[in-house]
Write an enzyme that holds these catalytic residues in place. Structure first.
Site, PDB file in Angstrom:
ATOM      1  N   ASP A 186      22.347  26.045  15.262  1.00 40.90           N
ATOM      2  CA  ASP A 186      23.761  25.949  14.898  1.00 40.90           C
ATOM      3  C   ASP A 186      24.844  25.709  16.126  1.00 40.90           C
ATOM      4  OD1 ASP A 186      23.401  26.041  11.984  1.00 40.90           O
ATOM      5  OD2 ASP A 186      22.185  28.115  12.648  1.00 40.90           O
ATOM      6  N   MET A 237      28.504  25.851  17.088  1.00 42.83           N
ATOM      7  CA  MET A 237      29.871  26.401  16.542  1.00 42.83           C
ATOM      8  C   MET A 237      30.842  26.345  17.813  1.00 42.83           C
ATOM      9  SD  MET A 237      28.905  29.093  13.872  1.00 42.83           S
ATOM     10  CE  MET A 237      27.469  29.152  12.843  1.00 42.83           C
ATOM     11  N   GLY A 289      17.357  31.324   7.834  1.00 44.87           N
ATOM     12  CA  GLY A 289      17.904  31.869   8.988  1.00 44.87           C
ATOM     13  C   GLY A 289      17.505  33.615   8.837  1.00 44.87           C
ATOM     14  N   SER A 290      18.423  34.244   8.254  1.00 46.75           N
ATOM     15  CA  SER A 290      18.428  35.549   8.411  1.00 46.75           C
ATOM     16  C   SER A 290      16.991  35.936   7.638  1.00 46.75           C
ATOM     17  CB  SER A 290      19.413  36.368   7.562  1.00 46.75           C
ATOM     18  OG  SER A 290      20.403  36.036   7.910  1.00 46.75           O
ATOM     19  N   MET A 294      28.638  22.131  14.075  1.00 47.00           N
ATOM     20  CA  MET A 294      29.925  22.538  13.029  1.00 47.00           C
ATOM     21  C   MET A 294      31.019  22.584  14.365  1.00 47.00           C
ATOM     22  SD  MET A 294      28.080  25.540  11.091  1.00 47.00           S
ATOM     23  CE  MET A 294      26.532  25.588  12.105  1.00 47.00           C
ATOM     24  N   HIS A 338      23.049  21.357  14.362  1.00 50.86           N
ATOM     25  CA  HIS A 338      23.941  21.432  13.362  1.00 50.86           C
ATOM     26  C   HIS A 338      25.049  21.303  13.941  1.00 50.86           C
ATOM     27  CE1 HIS A 338      25.580  23.588   9.414  1.00 50.86           C
ATOM     28  NE2 HIS A 338      26.087  22.601   9.673  1.00 50.86           N
ATOM     29  N   GLY A 343      29.790  28.752   9.446  1.00 46.55           N
ATOM     30  CA  GLY A 343      30.316  29.676  10.207  1.00 46.55           C
ATOM     31  C   GLY A 343      29.527  30.884  10.548  1.00 46.55           C
TER      32      GLY A 343
HETATM   33  O1  5RP Z   1      24.980  26.915   9.307  1.00 48.98           O
HETATM   34  C1  5RP Z   1      24.729  27.929   9.438  1.00 48.98           C
HETATM   35  C2  5RP Z   1      25.941  28.911   9.053  1.00 48.98           C
HETATM   36  O2  5RP Z   1      27.065  28.042   9.117  1.00 48.98           O
HETATM   37  C3  5RP Z   1      23.386  28.799   9.270  1.00 48.98           C
HETATM   38  O3  5RP Z   1      22.330  27.494   9.613  1.00 48.98           O
HETATM   39  C4  5RP Z   1      22.874  29.530   7.954  1.00 48.98           C
HETATM   40  O4  5RP Z   1      23.964  30.193   7.697  1.00 48.98           O
HETATM   41  C5  5RP Z   1      21.721  30.106   8.415  1.00 48.98           C
HETATM   42  O5  5RP Z   1      21.751  31.274   8.091  1.00 48.98           O
HETATM   43  P1  5RP Z   1      21.253  32.199   6.858  1.00 48.98           P
HETATM   44  O6  5RP Z   1      20.029  31.571   6.389  1.00 48.98           O
HETATM   45  O7  5RP Z   1      21.395  33.634   7.243  1.00 48.98           O
HETATM   46  O8  5RP Z   1      22.416  31.949   6.008  1.00 48.98           O
HETATM   47 FE   FE2 Z   2      23.171  25.536  10.281  1.00 49.19          FE
END
Ligand code: 5RP
Ligand code: FE2
Length: 235
Positions: free
Chosen positions: A43, A45, A202-203, A77, A75, A151
């Site tokens: 990611d 950003m 992600g988390s 952003m 990704h 974000g």
């Molecule tokens: O692009 C993203 C946020 O903009 C992340 O890839 C995404 O949020 C992954 O994290 P989670 O699974 O914790 O939501």
């Molecule tokens: Fe992402």
């Protein structure tokens, strides 16, 4: 590119390390690959397109040295995604996923990415209707449907984005469709049933004491729905 009439997509699980320990990103990436990930979703950003800043091409370059063979899905952003294509290609990115909302010339950008030898992903934010992305689907390798406002990691999965996934899957059975945001064991079935096959988590993965088990379960559920949806298509 990949949207043939056959239901030919395969399941790929790509952890996002956004909510991992960013002070040792290389180790986090290794931990995810050892846990059975198919690719890494990185990611990027810029604090402008989204209200958060992560890392840029220098970090990607160092991660590439640590993970020479792993597929990196960037990704992006960022505003002006055109600006970073060369640097990300040089850094070793495999796929450059830009946001449709961030560019005035998606077609030129797609060409620019391809000219640098990367695959092309195109993403849309929750507020962007799926119709906006349809003119580009046959020219890209993957469409990313955001299931949170981009974000930050750790947000709640937006199930109301699933009609976008369903629409794409109905019309493009072979397309790689990625979902990103709030995807974990409690939401994967909803995303996979709708037709997503590239699963960013992600988390749910990085914060789990047993990431291998989470990735295995995400894969099992996604594969089950890919089979079921393919069968339904042939009936
Ligand atoms: O692009 C993203 C946020 O903009 C992340 O890839 C995404 O949020 C992954 O994290 P989670 O699974 O914790 O939501
Ligand atoms: Fe992402």
């Amino acid at each position: 590119m990949s949207s043939s009439g056959v239901y030919s997509c395969s399941c790929k699980i790509g952890p996002s390390i956004l909510n991992g320990d960013l002070s040792c990103l290389g180790d986090e990436c290794k931990r995810m690959m050892d846990a059975g990930a198919d690719y890494l979703h990185l990611d990027v950003m810029d604090g402008h397109f989204v209200p958060n800043i992560t890392f840029g091409a220098t970090m990607v370059k160092w991660l590439r040295k640590k993970q020479p063979g792993v597929f990196f899905d960037l990704h992006m952003m960022v505003s002006e995604p055109e600006k970073w294509v060369d640097e990300m290609a040089d850094a070793g990115a495999n796929q450059y996923t830009f946001h449709l909302e961030a560019t005035e010339n998606p077609r030129d950008l797609i060409k620019q990415i391809r000219n640098r030898g990367m695959k092309v992903g195109i993403g849309i934010k929750p507020g962007t209707p799926v119709e906006k992305v349809l003119p580009y689907v046959s020219d890209v390798d993957m469409v990313l449907i955001m299931t949170v406002e981009p974000g930050f990691g750790g947000q709640k999965f937006m199930a109301d984005m699933m009609p976008k996934v369903k629409h794409l899957r109905r019309n493009h059975p072979g397309l790689d469709i990625e979902v990103d945001g709030g995807v974990g064991l409690s939401t994967i079935a909803t995303a996979a049933e709708a037709g997503a096959n590239m699963i960013v988590s992600g988390s749910a993965v990085v914060k789990s004491p047993d990431p291998k088990s989470v990735i295995t379960q995400l894969r099992e559920i996604t594969e089950k729905w890919i089979k079921q949806n393919a069968q339904q298509q042939t009936q």
